[in-house]
Motif scaffolding. Structure first.
Motif, PDB file in Angstrom:
ATOM      1  N   ARG A  92       0.851  -1.190   0.000  1.00  0.00           N
ATOM      2  CA  ARG A  92       0.000   0.000   0.000  1.00  0.00           C
ATOM      3  C   ARG A  92       0.885   1.237   0.000  1.00  0.00           C
ATOM      4  NH1 ARG A  92      -5.451  -0.188   3.183  1.00  0.00           N
ATOM      5  NH2 ARG A  92      -6.139  -2.264   2.653  1.00  0.00           N
ATOM      6  N   TRP A  93       0.475   2.201  -0.804  1.00  0.00           N
ATOM      7  CA  TRP A  93       1.211   3.463  -0.860  1.00  0.00           C
ATOM      8  C   TRP A  93       0.852   4.339   0.319  1.00  0.00           C
ATOM      9  CZ3 TRP A  93       5.315   4.155  -3.646  1.00  0.00           C
ATOM     10  CH2 TRP A  93       5.503   3.355  -4.768  1.00  0.00           C
ATOM     11  N   HIS A  94       1.823   5.084   0.764  1.00  0.00           N
ATOM     12  CA  HIS A  94       1.635   6.062   1.836  1.00  0.00           C
ATOM     13  C   HIS A  94       2.018   7.421   1.277  1.00  0.00           C
ATOM     14  CE1 HIS A  94       0.999   3.137   5.135  1.00  0.00           C
ATOM     15  NE2 HIS A  94       1.567   2.353   4.239  1.00  0.00           N
ATOM     16  N   PHE A  95       1.250   8.410   1.666  1.00  0.00           N
ATOM     17  CA  PHE A  95       1.385   9.767   1.135  1.00  0.00           C
ATOM     18  C   PHE A  95       1.656  10.689   2.312  1.00  0.00           C
ATOM     19  CE2 PHE A  95      -0.146   8.694  -3.073  1.00  0.00           C
ATOM     20  CZ  PHE A  95      -0.815   7.500  -2.825  1.00  0.00           C
ATOM     21  N   HIS A  96       2.828  11.310   2.320  1.00  0.00           N
ATOM     22  CA  HIS A  96       3.241  12.154   3.443  1.00  0.00           C
ATOM     23  C   HIS A  96       3.604  13.547   2.954  1.00  0.00           C
ATOM     24  CE1 HIS A  96       3.470   8.799   6.270  1.00  0.00           C
ATOM     25  NE2 HIS A  96       4.023   8.108   5.304  1.00  0.00           N
ATOM     26  N   GLY A  97       3.617  14.435   3.890  1.00  0.00           N
ATOM     27  CA  GLY A  97       4.088  15.780   3.590  1.00  0.00           C
ATOM     28  C   GLY A  97       2.964  16.696   3.161  1.00  0.00           C
ATOM     29  N   PRO A  98       3.321  17.930   2.938  1.00  0.00           N
ATOM     30  CA  PRO A  98       2.301  18.897   2.534  1.00  0.00           C
ATOM     31  C   PRO A  98       1.815  18.591   1.118  1.00  0.00           C
ATOM     32  CG  PRO A  98       4.470  19.894   2.437  1.00  0.00           C
ATOM     33  CD  PRO A  98       4.649  18.531   3.034  1.00  0.00           C
ATOM     34  N   GLY A  99       0.535  18.790   0.917  1.00  0.00           N
ATOM     35  CA  GLY A  99      -0.016  18.636  -0.419  1.00  0.00           C
ATOM     36  C   GLY A  99       0.384  19.797  -1.305  1.00  0.00           C
ATOM     37  N   ILE A 100       0.350  19.552  -2.592  1.00  0.00           N
ATOM     38  CA  ILE A 100       0.639  20.609  -3.555  1.00  0.00           C
ATOM     39  C   ILE A 100      -0.698  21.193  -3.995  1.00  0.00           C
ATOM     40  CG2 ILE A 100       1.652  21.150  -5.797  1.00  0.00           C
ATOM     41  CD1 ILE A 100       3.425  18.603  -5.345  1.00  0.00           C
ATOM     42  N   GLU A 101      -0.953  22.404  -3.575  1.00  0.00           N
ATOM     43  CA  GLU A 101      -2.213  23.061  -3.925  1.00  0.00           C
ATOM     44  C   GLU A 101      -2.147  23.574  -5.355  1.00  0.00           C
ATOM     45  OE1 GLU A 101      -2.706  26.062  -0.919  1.00  0.00           O
ATOM     46  OE2 GLU A 101      -3.433  24.596   0.537  1.00  0.00           O
ATOM     47  N   PHE A 102      -3.310  23.624  -5.995  1.00  0.00           N
ATOM     48  CA  PHE A 102      -3.341  24.139  -7.368  1.00  0.00           C
ATOM     49  C   PHE A 102      -4.676  24.820  -7.617  1.00  0.00           C
ATOM     50  CE2 PHE A 102      -4.970  19.846  -7.500  1.00  0.00           C
ATOM     51  CZ  PHE A 102      -6.056  19.909  -8.354  1.00  0.00           C
ATOM     52  N   ARG A 103      -4.659  25.681  -8.601  1.00  0.00           N
ATOM     53  CA  ARG A 103      -5.868  26.385  -9.028  1.00  0.00           C
ATOM     54  C   ARG A 103      -6.299  25.808 -10.369  1.00  0.00           C
ATOM     55  NH1 ARG A 103      -6.753  30.678  -5.888  1.00  0.00           N
ATOM     56  NH2 ARG A 103      -5.007  31.533  -4.724  1.00  0.00           N
ATOM     57  N   GLY A 104      -7.534  25.980 -10.667  1.00  0.00           N
ATOM     58  CA  GLY A 104      -8.016  25.541 -11.977  1.00  0.00           C
ATOM     59  C   GLY A 104      -8.608  24.150 -11.923  1.00  0.00           C
ATOM     60  N   LEU A 105      -9.788  24.023 -12.459  1.00  0.00           N
ATOM     61  CA  LEU A 105     -10.496  22.758 -12.436  1.00  0.00           C
ATOM     62  C   LEU A 105     -10.099  21.857 -13.598  1.00  0.00           C
ATOM     63  CD1 LEU A 105     -14.062  24.098 -11.558  1.00  0.00           C
ATOM     64  CD2 LEU A 105     -12.286  23.274 -10.019  1.00  0.00           C
ATOM     65  N   ASN A 106      -9.522  22.425 -14.637  1.00  0.00           N
ATOM     66  CA  ASN A 106      -9.209  21.629 -15.825  1.00  0.00           C
ATOM     67  C   ASN A 106      -8.272  20.470 -15.514  1.00  0.00           C
ATOM     68  OD1 ASN A 106     -10.850  23.197 -17.401  1.00  0.00           O
ATOM     69  ND2 ASN A 106      -9.189  24.495 -18.159  1.00  0.00           N
ATOM     70  N   TRP A 107      -7.188  20.721 -14.780  1.00  0.00           N
ATOM     71  CA  TRP A 107      -6.248  19.642 -14.498  1.00  0.00           C
ATOM     72  C   TRP A 107      -6.899  18.561 -13.639  1.00  0.00           C
ATOM     73  CZ3 TRP A 107      -3.768  17.405 -10.273  1.00  0.00           C
ATOM     74  CH2 TRP A 107      -2.768  16.485 -10.607  1.00  0.00           C
ATOM     75  N   ALA A 108      -7.670  18.951 -12.640  1.00  0.00           N
ATOM     76  CA  ALA A 108      -8.348  17.961 -11.791  1.00  0.00           C
ATOM     77  C   ALA A 108      -9.255  17.064 -12.629  1.00  0.00           C
ATOM     78  CB  ALA A 108      -9.146  18.650 -10.684  1.00  0.00           C
ATOM     79  N   GLY A 109      -9.825  17.600 -13.685  1.00  0.00           N
ATOM     80  CA  GLY A 109     -10.687  16.814 -14.560  1.00  0.00           C
ATOM     81  C   GLY A 109      -9.950  15.782 -15.391  1.00  0.00           C
ATOM     82  N   THR A 110      -8.621  15.864 -15.430  1.00  0.00           N
ATOM     83  CA  THR A 110      -7.844  14.883 -16.193  1.00  0.00           C
ATOM     84  C   THR A 110      -7.423  13.683 -15.347  1.00  0.00           C
ATOM     85  OG1 THR A 110      -5.660  15.858 -15.744  1.00  0.00           O
ATOM     86  CG2 THR A 110      -6.917  16.746 -17.642  1.00  0.00           C
TER      87      THR A 110
END
Length: 168
Positions: A56-74
């Motif tokens: 199982r993968w583990h995800f640590h550290g601060p998230g990378i915030e982003f603006r714009g819905l287009n990338w999230a839709g991909t």
């Protein structure tokens, strides 16, 4: 009324199909990420995989915030890592696993599905199922062979530092 947040995908495990603009090195195309449709600032964020424990993968550290819905839709939603049973016999080069077998689903860093079969090892005294760190790669269109298998998990008392799907 549509708001930016309800236009975003649900939180969870995803595969990127495009690099995150401005963060191409940290979040390239064709890598798994944990996506949050919220953050303290209100922006969506992604977290790149840090390490893998018990398939199982583990995800640590601060998230990378982003603006714009287009990338999230991909982003492409991935079937959750975890335990499943096989709906039918799974045949592959060199063998087969029987219908109903207990398997664990994991992924490569590039989002390729891997199955690990549960085994009872006769040489051990414990009453445990063993899942190797070597598995069987699957194609994404083969994931329909999986039936979710709810498994009780003891609460993490914090001593391991690695609860499954830990995101912090």
């Amino acid at each position: 009324m549509a708001t930016p947040k309800n236009m975003l995908p649900d939180c969870g495990l995803y595969l990127t199909s495009q690099p995150l603009p401005g963060n191409e090195q940290k979040v390239p195309a064709n890598t798994i990420v944990y996506f949050h449709n919220h953050s303290d600032s209100g922006l969506p964020q992604v977290i790149a995989p840090d390490h893998n424990i018990h398939n199982r993968w583990h995800f640590h550290g601060p998230g990378i915030e982003f603006r714009g819905l287009n990338w999230a839709g991909t982003l492409k939603k991935l079937t959750p890592e975890g335990f499943y049973t096989l709906r039918r016999e799974l045949t592959f080069e060199g063998g087969s696993w029987p219908k109903g077998a207990i398997v664990q689903l994991g992924y490569t860093r590039e989002g390729d599905p891997i199955l690990f079969i549960g085994r009872v090892r006769s040489r051990l005294d414990e009453n445990d199922l063993f899942f190797s760190d070597k598995g069987l790669k699957l194609k994404r269109d083969q994931l329909n062979v999986l039936e979710p298998a709810p498994v009780f998990q003891e609460p993490d008392d914090g001593s391991s530092g690695h609860a499954p799907n830990a995101t912090h």
